[in-house]
Design a protein around this motif. Structure first.
Motif, short mmCIF file in Angstrom:
data_model
loop_
_atom_site.label_atom_id
_atom_site.label_comp_id
_atom_site.label_asym_id
_atom_site.label_seq_id
_atom_site.Cartn_x
_atom_site.Cartn_y
_atom_site.Cartn_z
N LEU A 4 0.84 -1.20 0.00
CA LEU A 4 0.00 0.00 0.00
C LEU A 4 0.87 1.24 0.00
N VAL A 5 0.54 2.20 -0.85
CA VAL A 5 1.29 3.45 -0.93
C VAL A 5 0.32 4.62 -0.89
N GLU A 6 0.42 5.42 0.17
CA GLU A 6 -0.45 6.57 0.33
C GLU A 6 0.14 7.82 -0.33
N SER A 7 -0.75 8.72 -0.71
CA SER A 7 -0.35 10.02 -1.22
C SER A 7 -1.50 11.00 -1.00
N GLY A 8 -1.22 12.28 -1.21
CA GLY A 8 -2.27 13.29 -1.16
C GLY A 8 -2.31 14.13 0.09
N GLY A 9 -1.46 13.81 1.07
CA GLY A 9 -1.43 14.63 2.27
C GLY A 9 -0.82 15.98 2.00
N GLY A 10 -0.90 16.85 3.01
CA GLY A 10 -0.31 18.17 2.87
C GLY A 10 -0.82 19.11 3.93
N ALA A 23 -2.68 3.56 -3.21
CA ALA A 23 -2.52 2.64 -4.34
C ALA A 23 -2.12 1.26 -3.83
N ALA A 24 -2.89 0.25 -4.22
CA ALA A 24 -2.64 -1.11 -3.75
C ALA A 24 -2.02 -1.96 -4.86
N SER A 25 -1.15 -2.87 -4.46
CA SER A 25 -0.58 -3.85 -5.37
C SER A 25 -0.38 -5.16 -4.62
N GLY A 26 -0.33 -6.25 -5.37
CA GLY A 26 -0.18 -7.55 -4.74
C GLY A 26 -1.49 -8.14 -4.28
N GLY A 27 -2.58 -7.44 -4.51
CA GLY A 27 -3.90 -7.91 -4.13
C GLY A 27 -4.94 -6.92 -4.61
N ALA A 28 -6.17 -7.37 -4.73
CA ALA A 28 -7.25 -6.51 -5.20
C ALA A 28 -7.98 -5.87 -4.02
N VAL A 29 -8.23 -4.57 -4.11
CA VAL A 29 -8.93 -3.88 -3.02
C VAL A 29 -10.29 -4.51 -2.76
N TYR A 95 -2.70 6.66 7.63
CA TYR A 95 -2.25 5.39 7.09
C TYR A 95 -3.40 4.66 6.42
N CYS A 96 -3.06 3.95 5.36
CA CYS A 96 -3.97 3.03 4.70
C CYS A 96 -3.66 1.64 5.23
N ALA A 97 -4.70 0.88 5.55
CA ALA A 97 -4.50 -0.47 6.09
C ALA A 97 -5.44 -1.44 5.39
N ALA A 98 -5.03 -2.68 5.30
CA ALA A 98 -5.84 -3.70 4.63
C ALA A 98 -5.66 -5.06 5.29
N ASP A 99 -6.69 -5.85 5.19
CA ASP A 99 -6.59 -7.23 5.65
C ASP A 99 -7.75 -8.02 5.06
N ALA A 100 -7.48 -9.27 4.75
CA ALA A 100 -8.51 -10.11 4.14
C ALA A 100 -9.44 -10.73 5.18
N TRP A 101 -9.04 -10.69 6.46
CA TRP A 101 -9.80 -11.37 7.51
C TRP A 101 -10.10 -10.39 8.63
N VAL A 102 -11.11 -9.57 8.40
CA VAL A 102 -11.52 -8.59 9.40
C VAL A 102 -13.00 -8.77 9.68
N PRO A 103 -13.38 -9.02 10.93
CA PRO A 103 -14.82 -9.09 11.22
C PRO A 103 -15.42 -7.70 11.12
N PHE A 104 -16.63 -7.58 10.62
CA PHE A 104 -17.21 -6.25 10.45
C PHE A 104 -17.32 -5.53 11.79
N SER A 105 -17.53 -6.28 12.85
CA SER A 105 -17.63 -5.66 14.17
C SER A 105 -16.35 -4.95 14.59
N GLY A 106 -15.23 -5.32 13.97
CA GLY A 106 -13.96 -4.72 14.34
C GLY A 106 -13.31 -3.94 13.22
N ILE A 107 -14.08 -3.57 12.23
CA ILE A 107 -13.51 -2.99 11.02
C ILE A 107 -12.84 -1.64 11.23
#
Length: 126
Positions: A4-10, A23-29, A95-107
């Motif tokens: 994951l690569v973030e941009s746009g701050g300022g 921008a994500a790579s190595g997996g689909a959002v 920060y941008c964060a991602a995970d394939a196994w997240v319960p909605f209750s803890g998203i």
């Protein structure tokens, strides 16, 4: 492995807007739960917005509800955070964060995510 690569701050004045990109790579959002997490100096990380892999569920922290909008572009494989009506208390590293196994209750919980970007700084000046 998801990268994951973030941009746009300022720097922006109070009441202004910014749009962050991840921008994500190595997996689909569309296969991952994803979140924007911010950390202000001296404070704990706070999940401010998240999106379910299908894109149809987007919870927000109360502190940003009605001002921030999270979205995903599957074609660009990118996550966005549109931030409007910015306040000084929105200042922090985002920060941008991602995970394939997240319960909605803890998203919105930062500790639910295993993949992180390097962050982008947002400074809101009064």
């Amino acid at each position: 492995e998801m990268q994951l690569v973030e941009s746009g701050g300022g720097w922006v004045e109070v009441g202004g807007s910014l749009r962050l990109s991840c921008a994500a790579s190595g997996g689909a959002v569309s296969d991952y739960a994803m979140s924007w997490v911010r950390q202000a100096p001296g404070k704990e990380r706070e999940g401010v917005a998240a999106i379910w892999p299908s894109g149809d569920r987007t919870p927000y922290a109360d502190s940003v509800k009605g001002r921030f909008t999270i979205s995903q572009d599957k074609a660009e494989n990118t996550l966005y955070l549109q931030m409007n009506s910015l306040k000084p208390e929105d200042t922090g590293m985002y920060y941008c964060a991602a995970d394939a196994w997240v319960p909605f209750s803890g998203i919105l919980r930062p500790d639910a995510y295993g993949y992180w970007g390097q962050g982008t700084q947002v400074t809101v000046s009064s």
